[in-house]
Design a protein around this motif. Structure first.
Motif, PDB file in Angstrom:
ATOM      1  N   ARG A 280       0.870  -1.175   0.000  1.00 13.11           N
ATOM      2  CA  ARG A 280       0.000   0.000   0.000  1.00 13.11           C
ATOM      3  C   ARG A 280       0.904   1.222   0.000  1.00 13.11           C
ATOM      4  O   ARG A 280       1.735   1.383   0.902  1.00 13.11           O
ATOM      5  CB  ARG A 280      -0.893   0.022   1.237  1.00 13.11           C
ATOM      6  N   CYS A 281       0.772   2.065  -1.006  1.00 14.24           N
ATOM      7  CA  CYS A 281       1.642   3.240  -1.045  1.00 14.24           C
ATOM      8  C   CYS A 281       0.869   4.477  -1.469  1.00 14.24           C
ATOM      9  O   CYS A 281      -0.189   4.394  -2.109  1.00 14.24           O
ATOM     10  CB  CYS A 281       2.842   3.012  -1.956  1.00 14.24           C
ATOM     11  N   ALA A 294       3.787   6.201  -9.381  1.00 16.27           N
ATOM     12  CA  ALA A 294       2.582   5.446  -9.037  1.00 16.27           C
ATOM     13  C   ALA A 294       2.381   4.260  -9.977  1.00 16.27           C
ATOM     14  O   ALA A 294       2.093   3.140  -9.535  1.00 16.27           O
ATOM     15  CB  ALA A 294       1.369   6.370  -9.081  1.00 16.27           C
ATOM     16  N   MET A 297       5.044   1.478  -9.355  1.00 16.95           N
ATOM     17  CA  MET A 297       4.802   0.718  -8.133  1.00 16.95           C
ATOM     18  C   MET A 297       3.666  -0.285  -8.351  1.00 16.95           C
ATOM     19  O   MET A 297       3.734  -1.433  -7.885  1.00 16.95           O
ATOM     20  CB  MET A 297       4.475   1.673  -6.980  1.00 16.95           C
ATOM     21  N   ALA A 298       2.627   0.130  -9.079  1.00 17.11           N
ATOM     22  CA  ALA A 298       1.532  -0.792  -9.395  1.00 17.11           C
ATOM     23  C   ALA A 298       2.027  -1.949 -10.248  1.00 17.11           C
ATOM     24  O   ALA A 298       1.643  -3.104 -10.038  1.00 17.11           O
ATOM     25  CB  ALA A 298       0.409  -0.042 -10.109  1.00 17.11           C
ATOM     26  N   ALA A 302       2.356  -3.641  -6.153  1.00 15.25           N
ATOM     27  CA  ALA A 302       1.594  -3.014  -5.078  1.00 15.25           C
ATOM     28  C   ALA A 302       0.101  -3.209  -5.330  1.00 15.25           C
ATOM     29  O   ALA A 302      -0.366  -3.122  -6.466  1.00 15.25           O
ATOM     30  CB  ALA A 302       1.928  -1.524  -5.011  1.00 15.25           C
ATOM     31  N   VAL A 305      -2.380   1.675  -4.691  1.00 21.72           N
ATOM     32  CA  VAL A 305      -1.551   2.844  -5.010  1.00 21.72           C
ATOM     33  C   VAL A 305      -2.469   4.053  -5.111  1.00 21.72           C
ATOM     34  O   VAL A 305      -3.404   4.068  -5.921  1.00 21.72           O
ATOM     35  CB  VAL A 305      -0.782   2.660  -6.336  1.00 21.72           C
ATOM     36  N   VAL A 331      -4.245   2.889 -10.487  1.00 25.28           N
ATOM     37  CA  VAL A 331      -3.886   3.935  -9.527  1.00 25.28           C
ATOM     38  C   VAL A 331      -5.128   4.758  -9.190  1.00 25.28           C
ATOM     39  O   VAL A 331      -5.844   5.215 -10.077  1.00 25.28           O
ATOM     40  CB  VAL A 331      -2.787   4.849 -10.106  1.00 25.28           C
TER      41      VAL A 331
END
Length: 459
Positions: A280-281, A294, A297-298, A302, A305, A331
C-alpha cells in the motif's frame, strides 16, 4: 547507504506477478510502428507550409520534411533532419509529451478524421532505423578553443555535440557514473527500454572532440571558479538536484522517500524482483514523475496505489495521456487534499498519512477543516525538484544572478558572469521538458561559438 524501504518486502516476495509478467510490465509502453505502419502514417501528413506542428516543437524540428522523407523511404534523410535540430531526437520521441505539443497543433485535428498524425512515433521510427556508415555530422576545423560543460544530461549533451560540430573541444563534467541525466536515471523504465539512453549517448559522442569526466560534482570536488579560469567558456546544465521536503514531522521516517530516488534505483537494477515494494503506497504530486512513480509501483505488484494532489485534476501538470496510463494500471487519484501529518507505527516507520481537504477561495488554496487518513507502507514525494544551492557555493558561483532559486539567463542563455552560460531545468525560461533542455543546449552552443569567434577576430 541504507534505503528508507529496506524493511519492505521485495517484488519477488510480494509475489503479485510472476517474473515473466514483471518483465512484461516494464517492456515498451508504446510499441514502435512497423515499416508498413510508418509508411501509411507518413502519407497522412499534409506536409504543410508554415506548419503549426513545427511552431509547437521546442526544438524546431522540420516535421513535414522528415515525415515526407519517411514516405519516400528515405529513413536516413528523415533521421538527419530530426537530429540536425535535436541530437537527442530518439529519446525525445519516447518521452516528449507530443499530445500537448506538435500533435495537438496538427491540422489533422481540424478535419473530419479528428486524429493527428502520429508525429512522435514517426520520429522514433526514423531514429530507430537510421543506418549511417559514419556519424552524420562532421566537426568543423578546430578553433583551438576548449569549453567546459557541467552536466551530461540532455542540455549538456546537446550543447557539447553542437560545440563539437562547430570545431571546439569540449570536456563534460558529470557527477554520476553514467551520462544521460534524467534520460538515464529519471524516466519511467517502460518509456525508455533496452538501454536506449546509453546507446543514444554513444552515438552522439561519435562526432569526436568530447571528453566526459565522471564523479565530478560542482560544489564538491569541482568549482566554477576553476572552470571559469581554465576554459574559454562554461555551460551549466545542472538540472535540479534536490527533492522538496514536505515540511512535516517524520519526513525522514523509514518508508518515506523522494520518488526520483526510487525511480533511479528502478532504472539501474538488473533484477526487478529484488526491488522493495510497498503493498500500500501513497504518491504525493501531480506531475509526470508522480504518475511514473505510481504506475511503476503498481506494475511491481503493489495492491493499493493512491496518488494525492492538493488541487483539482485540471491543475495537474501531468498530461491527460499520462493520467490515463496511471488509471489503466489501477492507480487511485484523490484531488483537493494536502499532507497534514505523517502517521508512524510503534517502530517509527511510515504507517500512513493524514490529509487535509482543500479548496480554492479567491485564488488562494485553503484547508476546509476536514481531514481523512490513508493507510500506507510507504510514501513517495513527487512535489517537485529544487535547485541544489550547494553546487554554486564558491565565490565565483555565488556571483551568478538568480531568478528565484534558478539561474538567471538572457535570451542567449548567458548568465550574469562573462563566458558562463546555462540551460535546462536549472534556468527559469520554458518548461521542464527534455526537448526544452536540448534546445537550450543547442542555442547556448551557438551563442558560445559566436562569442568565441568574435573574440578571436577582435584579437
Amino acid at each position: 547507504m541504507t534505503s528508507p524501504l529496506n524493511h519492505l518486502p521485495s517484488a519477488k516476495e510480494v509475489g503479485t506477478f510472476e517474473p515473466a509478467t514483471l518483465a512484461s510490465n516494464f517492456s515498451d509502453l508504446h510499441p514502435p510502428l512497423t515499416h508498413r505502419q510508418a509508411m501509411i502514417e507518413s502519407q497522412r501528413c499534409l506536409y504543410c507550409f508554415d506548419a503549426p506542428c513545427v511552431e509547437a516543437c521546442p526544438s524546431e524540428i522540420d516535421i513535414p520534411s522528415f515525415i515526407r522523407q519517411i514516405s519516400e523511404n528515405n529513413i536516413n534523410g528523415a533521421a538527419e533532419t530530426i537530429l540536425e535540430a535535436n541530437i537527442l531526437g530518439g529519446s525525445c520521441a519516447r518521452v516528449c509529451p507530443t499530445e500537448i505539443l506538435c500533435e495537438r497543433s496538427c491540422v489533422r485535428n481540424h478535419d473530419a478524421e479528428c486524429q493527428p498524425v502520429l508525429i512522435g512515433l514517426l520520429q522514433r521510427h526514423a531514429t530507430d532505423h537510421m543506418q549511417f556508415d559514419d556519424h552524420p555530422f562532421k566537426r568543423a576545423t578546430s578553433t583551438g578553443r576548449h569549453v567546459a560543460v557541467v552536466g551530461a544530461g540532455p542540455a549538456g549533451l546537446s550543447c557539447a555535440h553542437r560545440l563539437a560540430m562547430l570545431g571546439h573541444q569540449v570536456t563534460i563534467f558529470e557527477a554520476e557514473q553514467k551520462p544521460g541525466g534524467l534520460n538515464e536515471y529519471g524516466i519511467a523504465r517502460y518509456k525508455m527500454t533496452d538501454d536506449f539512453a546509453r546507446k543514444e549517448v554513444e552515438f552522439l559522442l561519435e562526432i569526436g572532440g568530447i571528453d566526459i569526466q565522471y564523479g565530478q560534482r560542482l560544489g564538491d570536488n569541482l568549482e566554477l571558479a576553476a572552470l571559469h579560469q581554465q576554459y574559454d567558456s562554461v555551460f551549466l546544465g545542472l538540472g535540479l538536484g534536490t527533492s522538496r521536503a514536505l515540511g512535516l514531522a517524520g519526513d525522514e521516517a523509514p518508508g518515506l522517500m523522494p520518488a526520483v530516488d526510487y525511480i533511479k534505483t528502478l532504472r539501474q537494477t538488473d533484477d526487478l524482483g529484488s526491488l522493495a515494494v510497498a503493498k500500500r503506497c501513497i504518491v504525493i504530486g501531480a506531475g509526470n514523475t508522480a504518475i511514473d512513480m505510481a504506475t511503476q509501483m503498481a506494475r511491481l505488484g503493489a495492491t493499493e496505489v493512491t496518488l494525492v494532489y492538493r488541487r483539482g485534476v485540471e491543475a495537474m501538470s501531468a498530461t491527460v495521456h499520462e493520467q490515463e496510463i496511471a488509471k489503466a494500471n489501477g492507480v487511485r487519484m484523490i484531488t483537493w487534499a494536502q499532507p497534514d501529518d505523517i502517521l508512524l507505527d510503534s517502530q517509527g516507520r511510515v504507517a500512513g498519512m493524514r490529509f487535509a481537504k482543500t479548496q480554492e477561495k479567491a485564488g488562494q488554496l485553503t484547508a476546509t477543516g476536514d481531514t481523512f487518513e490513508i493507510a500506507a507502507d510507504a510514501i513517495f514525494k513527487a512535489i517537485g525538484q529544487g535547485f541544489e544551492g550547494a553546487s554554486l557555493r564558491d565565490a565565483t558561483a555565488a556571483e551568478l544572478a538568480r531568478d528565484g532559486e534558478r539561474i538567471q539567463v538572457d535570451d542567449m542563455l548567458r548568465t550574469s558572469l562573462p563566458n558562463v552560460y546555462a540551460g535546462g531545468d536549472c534556468v527559469k525560461p520554458g518548461q521542464d521538458l527534455t526537448v526544452q533542455a536540448v534546445q537550450h543546449g543547442k542555442l547556448a552552443a551557438h551563442a558560445i561559438h559566436q562569442a568565441l569567434v568574435a573574440k578571436q577576430e577582435a584579437a
